[in-house]
Design an enzyme around this catalytic site. Structure first.
Site, PDB file in Angstrom:
ATOM      1  N   THR A 126       0.817  -1.211   0.000  1.00 48.89           N
ATOM      2  CA  THR A 126       0.000   0.000   0.000  1.00 48.89           C
ATOM      3  C   THR A 126       0.852   1.263   0.000  1.00 48.89           C
ATOM      4  OG1 THR A 126      -1.806  -1.145   1.155  1.00 48.89           O
ATOM      5  CG2 THR A 126      -1.807   1.255   1.210  1.00 48.89           C
ATOM      6  N   GLN A 156      -5.633  -0.883  -3.420  1.00 44.80           N
ATOM      7  CA  GLN A 156      -4.909   0.269  -2.880  1.00 44.80           C
ATOM      8  C   GLN A 156      -3.930   0.814  -3.914  1.00 44.80           C
ATOM      9  OE1 GLN A 156      -5.082  -2.765  -1.464  1.00 44.80           O
ATOM     10  NE2 GLN A 156      -5.377  -2.637   0.758  1.00 44.80           N
ATOM     11  N   GLN A 178      -9.025   3.926  -4.423  1.00 47.21           N
ATOM     12  CA  GLN A 178      -8.810   3.466  -3.049  1.00 47.21           C
ATOM     13  C   GLN A 178      -7.483   4.006  -2.528  1.00 47.21           C
ATOM     14  OE1 GLN A 178      -9.396  -0.728  -2.462  1.00 47.21           O
ATOM     15  NE2 GLN A 178      -8.663  -0.714  -0.347  1.00 47.21           N
ATOM     16  N   ASP A 179      -7.531   4.644  -1.340  1.00 45.76           N
ATOM     17  CA  ASP A 179      -6.325   5.152  -0.672  1.00 45.76           C
ATOM     18  C   ASP A 179      -5.608   6.223  -1.508  1.00 45.76           C
ATOM     19  OD1 ASP A 179      -7.060   3.194   1.063  1.00 45.76           O
ATOM     20  OD2 ASP A 179      -5.225   2.044   0.946  1.00 45.76           O
ATOM     21  N   ASP A 201     -11.690   4.710   1.672  1.00 46.42           N
ATOM     22  CA  ASP A 201     -10.628   5.222   2.569  1.00 46.42           C
ATOM     23  C   ASP A 201      -9.692   6.176   1.818  1.00 46.42           C
ATOM     24  OD1 ASP A 201     -11.778   3.336   4.270  1.00 46.42           O
ATOM     25  OD2 ASP A 201     -10.260   1.829   3.846  1.00 46.42           O
ATOM     26  N   ARG A 259     -14.338   5.673   8.721  1.00 48.94           N
ATOM     27  CA  ARG A 259     -14.243   4.506   9.596  1.00 48.94           C
ATOM     28  C   ARG A 259     -12.830   4.499  10.167  1.00 48.94           C
ATOM     29  NH1 ARG A 259     -13.931  -0.889   5.688  1.00 48.94           N
ATOM     30  NH2 ARG A 259     -12.357  -0.130   4.222  1.00 48.94           N
ATOM     31  N   TRP A 261      -9.343   3.350  10.929  1.00 48.70           N
ATOM     32  CA  TRP A 261      -8.333   2.372  10.536  1.00 48.70           C
ATOM     33  C   TRP A 261      -7.657   1.800  11.783  1.00 48.70           C
ATOM     34  CZ3 TRP A 261      -3.073   3.817   7.883  1.00 48.70           C
ATOM     35  CH2 TRP A 261      -2.404   2.640   7.510  1.00 48.70           C
TER      36      TRP A 261
END
Length: 350
Positions: A126, A156, A178-179, A201, A259, A261
């Site tokens: 990631t 990610q 994502q990310d 996220d 949310r 992590w």
């Protein structure tokens, strides 16, 4: 000659205050009047141009050419163009200031993703999947797009990974899924008038970050933030006067504000406008009820269909005026990030 002496005394008393007054007026004028021809330009130390009209065709080459361990800014001007390269600002390259010609057409991009294999056979992971890495301190960027084009199904795939202690971004775009945007523990970021898009996220990490008048745009259902704020860190993410939007293909009530992590996540939205794609509960516990005990998720005067204050999860908070004041710019990030150049100062490339 007493008569003359008396006359001189009278003249002195009458004239001296006028002389003093004129002198003070002249001093004040000198202090407040700008010096004619005062320089309001900064000559770029390096110019990057994809078409070969600059000093470099690669931003990485321009960064590498900057002297190490600087204590004053090294200005790099980037002409419009798409620059496909993985770029790193190393730890020994402090005080790098990059300015793009236009935020929509000056694009720094790559397409790595977490599960992609490196030449040695290992995965990028990631944190290693970013298109742009910032490890130098006091990094500033203006009018730039940071992009990862790996795609929505790639998993990610970071547009930027920020590990430098302090950084600032103005009028920048961060594009991915994502990310998209990541910054590490103990670091500080100030983002002014920026655009960040993603799905799952897409703003994550353990930094202290202040998002001022930014737009957060969801590309599909998911979660906007995944903070991992360290337990003893006073602040996490603060979004002030931001617009929370989505593409037309994103369903109503399908995106959470965040949310955790890690436990102790801290995220606050202050006077932000939220569209209908925001889930009515607002926040998610990442499938772990214990996170509800430590997360600090809060809002203050959210507006729009997505605000839905009455339906928020019971473990989130609606701040009072007094509580919201403790999350102001001055308290959270003031003096903890590098300053932008004045709007009156232009970067020249000649």
């Amino acid at each position: 000659m007493p008569g003359i002496s008396v006359l001189c005394s009278i003249l002195l008393i009458a004239v001296y205050p006028i002389l003093i007054s004129c002198s003070k007026s002249s001093e004040t004028s000198d202090e407040t009047t700008p010096i004619e021809g005062e320089d309001k330009t900064i000559k770029a130390n390096a110019v990057v141009a994809a078409d070969g009209t600059g000093d470099f065709t690669s931003l990485q080459d321009a960064i590498n050419a900057a002297p190490n361990n600087r204590t004053e800014y090294y200005y790099i001007y980037i002409k419009k163009g798409t620059y496909k390269e993985v770029i790193t600002v190393p730890k020994n390259k402090d005080y790098i200031y990059v300015v793009g010609e236009n935020e929509a057409t000056t694009v720094l991009t790559y397409d790595n993703y977490a599960s992609r294999r490196k030449p040695d056979g290992s995965e990028y992971g990631t944190s290693g999947s970013a298109s742009f890495f910032v490890y130098g301190n006091n990094f500033v960027a203006e009018n730039i797009t940071f992009e990862n084009t790996a795609g929505m199904t790639a998993g990610q795939a970071l547009a930027i990974n920020i590990g430098g202690a302090r950084s600032s971004f103005r009028n920048c775009r961060f594009l991915g899924h994502q990310d998209t945007w990541y910054a590490g523990n103990g670091t500080y970021q100030y983002l002014k008038d920026c655009f960040i898009e993603g799905s799952v996220d897409f703003i994550f990490g353990g930094s202290t970050a202040y998002f001022d008048n930014c737009q957060l745009k969801s590309t599909r259902n998911g979660y906007i933030t995944a903070a991992s704020t360290p337990e003893n860190q006073a602040y996490g993410y603060v979004f002030q006067h931001c617009k929370v939007t989505a593409y037309p293909t994103v369903a109503e009530s399908s995106v959470y504000l965040g949310r955790p992590w890690r436990p102790n996540a801290k995220v606050i939205f202050i006077e932000c406008a939220m569209d209908e794609h925001i889930q009515q509960p607002g926040w998610h516990n990442w499938g772990n009820p214990d996170n509800e005990k430590t997360a600090f998720y809060a809002e203050y005067k959210s507006t729009g269909i997505g605000a839905s204050i009455d339906t928020r999860v019971s473990w989130s908070r609606q701040l009072t005026d007094e509580q919201a004041a403790s999350f102001s710019y001055d308290k959270v990030i003031g003096g903890k990030h590098p300053d932008f150049k004045s709007d009156e100062v232009n970067i020249t490339i000649e």
